[in-house]
Design an enzyme around this catalytic site. Structure first.
Site, short mmCIF file in Angstrom:
data_model
loop_
_atom_site.label_atom_id
_atom_site.label_comp_id
_atom_site.label_asym_id
_atom_site.label_seq_id
_atom_site.Cartn_x
_atom_site.Cartn_y
_atom_site.Cartn_z
N ASP A 108 -7.43 3.89 -3.86
CA ASP A 108 -7.00 2.62 -3.29
C ASP A 108 -7.29 1.48 -4.28
OD1 ASP A 108 -6.19 1.45 -0.41
OD2 ASP A 108 -7.77 0.18 -1.20
N TYR A 213 -7.72 -9.02 -3.39
CA TYR A 213 -6.32 -8.85 -3.01
C TYR A 213 -5.45 -9.99 -3.53
CZ TYR A 213 -6.71 -4.73 -0.05
OH TYR A 213 -6.87 -3.43 0.40
N HIS A 273 -5.03 8.71 4.30
CA HIS A 273 -5.33 7.85 3.15
C HIS A 273 -6.72 8.11 2.59
CE1 HIS A 273 -5.29 4.28 0.65
NE2 HIS A 273 -6.35 3.81 1.26
#
Length: 293
Positions: A108, A213, A273
């Site tokens: 990730d 982010y 995930h």
């Protein structure tokens, strides 16, 4: 109870930049492999994988800048949480622990840091395993129309400072839990004590997580585009393991990755995930096969 990577792991506070230290767990001995966690987690997500690899490798598991028990510097500008800066942290930490060259795996957000480390520090990264992401530039390019709603959090956290942070802080546990619960195919893979630790660590790091982010919607795109325009690629053997999102979103993940990694093995998984916790055996096998290339 304080959770640790494994009973025999040692913990270090490793200075990597002015006023920035990484919390790093180290176990085992032998050639070094560095494991980078994703969102919304900490280095603890690697506990199963690390236990296997530590039999014949030095396993180095940091909390990324802004996450877990690592430093969370204020976002002075876009570069503070750029993947370039975070990758430099990782290389500096490994070097401080005595490892100038190492295999690198990321999940990730950690995979984005790993890719940037591979591009910027090819002399340090010998092999690279990416778990369940696309390169930043490609990710934004394929998110189109109604199907892009799967990535709604990317757009929220891309907004200017002061907008997403209070919104997320107001509902932090439910916000972060929505990903832990919604992205796993096997809820039992993240036991209650680890789930609670991920939630605690995340709600204490909202500002820095958002900054991470936000950088991926700005400076990280700039860095990726410059590399793509110049033809820069990953020089080391690369394995990509991910869910088969391509059919739903209309892209060929293997082709996208091939443009970045000439020496590529691309595999899909039926796990969710959080595959390092859901199917650690497959992740270990992929990493060992990669390091043998």
């Amino acid at each position: 109870m304080t959770l640790t990577l494994m009973p025999e792991a040692t913990y270090h506070r490793v200075p990597v930049a002015p006023d920035v230290e990484l919390n790093v767990a180290v176990a085992g001995s032998g050639p070094a492999v560095v494991l980078l966690h994703g969102f919304p987690q900490t280095h603890l997500m690697w506990r199963h994988v690390a236990a296997d690899l530590a039999a014949d490798h030095t396993v180095i598991c940091p909390d990324l800048r802004g996450y877990g028990a690592s430093s969370k510097p204020a976002e002075e500008d876009e570069s503070t949480y750029s993947k370039r800066t975070m990758a430099a942290d990782v290389v500096a930490a490994a070097r401080a622990l005595g490892h100038g060259r190492f295999a690198l795996s990321g999940h990730d957000r950690g995979a984005l840091v790993a890719v940037r480390a591979g591009l910027d520090h090819p002399q340090a990264v010998t092999h690279l395993l990416s778990l369940d992401v696309l390169p930043t530039l490609d990710m934004w390019d394929i998110l189109r129309g109604a199907e892009a709603k799967v990535a709604w959090h990317l757009y929220l956290m891309a907004q200017p400072a002061g907008i997403p942070e209070p919104m997320i802080e107001a509902t932090a546990d439910s916000f972060f839990a929505s990903f832990l619960d919604g992205w796993t195919a096997d809820p039992a893979a993240i036991p209650a004590q680890y789930r609670e630790e991920y939630l605690r660590a995340s709600r204490e790091a909202v500002v820095s997580i958002v900054a991470d982010y936000r950088a991926s919607a700005g400076i990280d795109v700039t860095h990726d585009r410059a590399d793509k325009d110049s033809g820069r690629t990953l020089a080391m053997p690369v394995t990509v393991m991910q869910q088969d999102w391509g059919a739903a979103l209309g892209y060929d993940a293997s082709s996208l990755w091939s443009a970045w990694a000439p020496d590529l093995k691309h595999v899909t998984t039926n796990a969710g995930h959080f595959m390092a916790e859901e199917d650690p055996g497959a992740v270990v096998a992929a990493l060992r096969e990669l390091m043998a290339r």
